[in-house]
Design a protein around this motif. Structure first.
Motif, PDB file in Angstrom:
ATOM      1  N   HIS A   9     -62.244  37.023 -38.472  1.00 37.39           N
ATOM      2  CA  HIS A   9     -61.246  36.098 -39.007  1.00 37.39           C
ATOM      3  C   HIS A   9     -60.986  36.354 -40.484  1.00 37.39           C
TER       4      HIS A   9
ATOM      5  N   ARG B  23     -69.011  27.450 -29.646  1.00 34.16           N
ATOM      6  CA  ARG B  23     -67.929  28.186 -30.248  1.00 34.16           C
ATOM      7  C   ARG B  23     -68.448  28.884 -31.480  1.00 34.16           C
TER       8      ARG B  23
ATOM      9  N   GLY C 164     -54.978  24.417 -39.044  1.00 30.46           N
ATOM     10  CA  GLY C 164     -55.745  25.621 -38.755  1.00 30.46           C
ATOM     11  C   GLY C 164     -55.964  25.695 -37.254  1.00 30.46           C
TER      12      GLY C 164
ATOM     13  N   ASP D 220     -50.951  26.997 -38.885  1.00 27.47           N
ATOM     14  CA  ASP D 220     -51.926  28.059 -39.109  1.00 27.47           C
ATOM     15  C   ASP D 220     -51.289  29.142 -39.988  1.00 27.47           C
TER      16      ASP D 220
ATOM     17  N   SER E 250     -60.337  21.658 -36.900  1.00 28.25           N
ATOM     18  CA  SER E 250     -61.546  22.187 -36.275  1.00 28.25           C
ATOM     19  C   SER E 250     -61.847  23.581 -36.809  1.00 28.25           C
TER      20      SER E 250
ATOM     21  N   ASP F 100     -49.712  28.943 -45.137  1.00 26.71           N
ATOM     22  CA  ASP F 100     -51.002  29.147 -45.801  1.00 26.71           C
ATOM     23  C   ASP F 100     -51.336  27.854 -46.520  1.00 26.71           C
ATOM     24  N   LEU F 101     -52.341  27.165 -46.027  1.00 28.09           N
ATOM     25  CA  LEU F 101     -52.663  25.847 -46.573  1.00 28.09           C
ATOM     26  C   LEU F 101     -53.339  25.934 -47.937  1.00 28.09           C
TER      27      LEU F 101
ATOM     28  N   HIS G  94     -52.064  34.168 -34.139  1.00 27.83           N
ATOM     29  CA  HIS G  94     -52.689  33.031 -33.449  1.00 27.83           C
ATOM     30  C   HIS G  94     -51.610  32.077 -32.923  1.00 27.83           C
TER      31      HIS G  94
HETATM   32  C1  LIG Z   1     -62.237  29.366 -36.922  1.00 33.18           C
HETATM   33  S1  LIG Z   1     -60.553  29.323 -36.634  1.00 33.18           S
HETATM   34  C2  LIG Z   1     -60.410  27.754 -35.806  1.00 33.18           C
HETATM   35  C3  LIG Z   1     -59.209  27.688 -34.941  1.00 33.18           C
HETATM   36  C4  LIG Z   1     -59.069  26.412 -34.129  1.00 33.18           C
HETATM   37  N1  LIG Z   1     -58.962  25.244 -34.959  1.00 33.18           N
HETATM   38  C5  LIG Z   1     -60.207  26.274 -33.171  1.00 33.18           C
HETATM   39  O1  LIG Z   1     -60.935  25.294 -33.265  1.00 33.18           O
HETATM   40  O2  LIG Z   1     -60.357  27.133 -32.305  1.00 33.18           O
HETATM   41  C6  LIG Z   1     -59.901  28.948 -38.233  1.00 33.18           C
HETATM   42  C7  LIG Z   1     -58.391  28.945 -38.287  1.00 33.18           C
HETATM   43  O3  LIG Z   1     -57.975  28.555 -39.594  1.00 33.18           O
HETATM   44  C8  LIG Z   1     -56.874  29.350 -39.952  1.00 33.18           C
HETATM   45  N2  LIG Z   1     -56.816  29.414 -41.413  1.00 33.18           N
HETATM   46  C9  LIG Z   1     -57.727  29.956 -42.238  1.00 33.18           C
HETATM   47  N3  LIG Z   1     -57.330  29.864 -43.497  1.00 33.18           N
HETATM   48  C10 LIG Z   1     -56.129  29.255 -43.470  1.00 33.18           C
HETATM   49  C11 LIG Z   1     -55.180  28.897 -44.468  1.00 33.18           C
HETATM   50  N4  LIG Z   1     -55.391  29.161 -45.749  1.00 33.18           N
HETATM   51  N5  LIG Z   1     -54.048  28.286 -44.085  1.00 33.18           N
HETATM   52  C12 LIG Z   1     -53.816  28.029 -42.779  1.00 33.18           C
HETATM   53  N6  LIG Z   1     -54.667  28.356 -41.794  1.00 33.18           N
HETATM   54  C13 LIG Z   1     -55.805  28.967 -42.139  1.00 33.18           C
HETATM   55  C14 LIG Z   1     -57.155  30.689 -39.320  1.00 33.18           C
HETATM   56  O4  LIG Z   1     -56.007  31.493 -39.172  1.00 33.18           O
HETATM   57  C15 LIG Z   1     -57.782  30.287 -38.013  1.00 33.18           C
HETATM   58  O5  LIG Z   1     -56.846  30.197 -36.988  1.00 33.18           O
END
Ligand SMILES: C[S@@+](CC[C@H](N)C(=O)[O-])C[C@H]1O[C@@H](n2cnc3c(N)ncnc32)[C@H](O)[C@@H]1O
Length: 287
Positions: A17, A6, A60, A83, A128, A111-112, A88
């Motif tokens: 992203h 991945r 996320g 997320d 992940s 937004d975390l 997404h």
């Molecule tokens: C690399 S992707 C991983 C997605 C999923 N966990 C996977 O394994 O396929 C990172 C995810 O974190 C989310 N993300 C990034 N920053 C974030 C934030 N501040 N609050 C919530 N989600 C966030 C993004 O929108 C994205 O969907």
């Protein structure tokens, strides 16, 4: 671990992203899930849960690579998929409906980095490739600890190495191209995603957890499904091409252009020698 890989989704490692102009992220996450499905399922199958989790939080969650593997493994569980990206979550919800499991999935847009929604209690928290995106992963880990039940489990997956698609001697006119792309991308990404590639064991332990296991999985799939890996490589290398236009020598950019040109016999979409290689950290911890 063999099979597939991945991506990190950290532009300029190929996915937009972190690129507000990007539009391929959801598709990349879905391709990622296709290529890594077997590995994710194996990780989920080996989670050392003490009792079958009923309430799971996928932090996320993206388009649901983890969510659906968790739902499959734990048939009595419901997953709260959190997320920041509405797009997404829309994809995730659509897939849940298609799979007939929408009654077991709740999507929460948040937004975390800001105020957290009420997610407690959780028997299992799955994060992940998401922790490194947060501005303060330690604070997030402390919040997660507070919402885990006493017997609960935290599973953190993080990318230890970005995905590679090209055999070492490809392209013949510019061997080592992919390494140079990643080196250039690292210089850019590290500036705005400082937690990427962190040593997560000590970070998680310092947030008050007991580490149950900390391992690095190597993914080395010499024969990924051609259509999926070709499209995945196109999106990832295409993202790098756009992001690194000012960082790579002209000959490397020209070689990338050939790889990305569907009309060229050397294009990633037409090759049968693409591979998927990467490494991933998997940390399991108790509150
Ligand atoms: C690399 S992707 C991983 C997605 C999923 N966990 C996977 O394994 O396929 C990172 C995810 O974190 C989310 N993300 C990034 N920053 C974030 C934030 N501040 N609050 C919530 N989600 C966030 C993004 O929108 C994205 O969907």
């Amino acid at each position: 671990m063999t099979g597939s890989a991945r991506s990190d989704h950290d532009s300029p490692h190929g996915t937009p992203h972190d690129d507000p102009h990007g539009h391929d992220v959801g598709e990349i996450l879905d391709l990622d899930a296709d290529l890594l499905g077997e590995q994710i399922a194996a990780i989920v199958a080996s989670l050392p849960v003490r009792t079958a989790p009923v309430r799971i939080v996928d932090l996320g969650a993206g388009t649901g690579a983890g969510t659906f593997a968790l739902l499959e493994r734990f048939p009595d569980a419901r997953v709260v998929a959190v997320d920041a990206s509405a797009e997404h979550l829309r994809r995730l919800q659509h897939k849940a409906e298609q799979a007939g499991v929408s009654d077991r999935v709740k999507t929460v847009r948040a937004d975390l980095n800001g105020a957290w929604p009420d997610l407690a209690p959780a028997d299992l928290v799955w994060a992940s490739a998401s922790l490194h995106h947060l501005s303060d992963p330690s604070a997030a880990l402390e919040r997660v600890r507070a919402l885990l039940t006493p017997d609960g489990l935290l599973a953190v997956l993080e990318l230890a190495g970005p995905p590679r698609f090209l055999p070492a001697d490809v392209p013949v006119e510019r061997p080592g191209l992919e390494d140079r792309c990643h080196d250039a991308a690292d210089r850019r990404v590290n500036a705005h995603v400082p937690h990427r590639g962190a040593d997560w064991g000590p970070v998680i332990a310092a947030a008050g957890y007991t580490i149950e296991s900390d391992r690095t999985l190597t993914v080395d799939n010499p024969r990924p499904p051609a259509g999926v890996v070709g499209r995945y490589a196109l999106l990832v290398l295409g993202g790098m091409r756009r992001a690194l236009a000012d960082d790579l020598p002209a000959a490397d950019l020209a070689a990338l252009d050939r790889l990305l040109d569907d009309g060229d016999p050397a294009a990633v979409t037409r090759r049968d020698d693409l591979v998927v290689r990467t490494t991933r950290s998997v940390l399991l911890a108790r509150p």
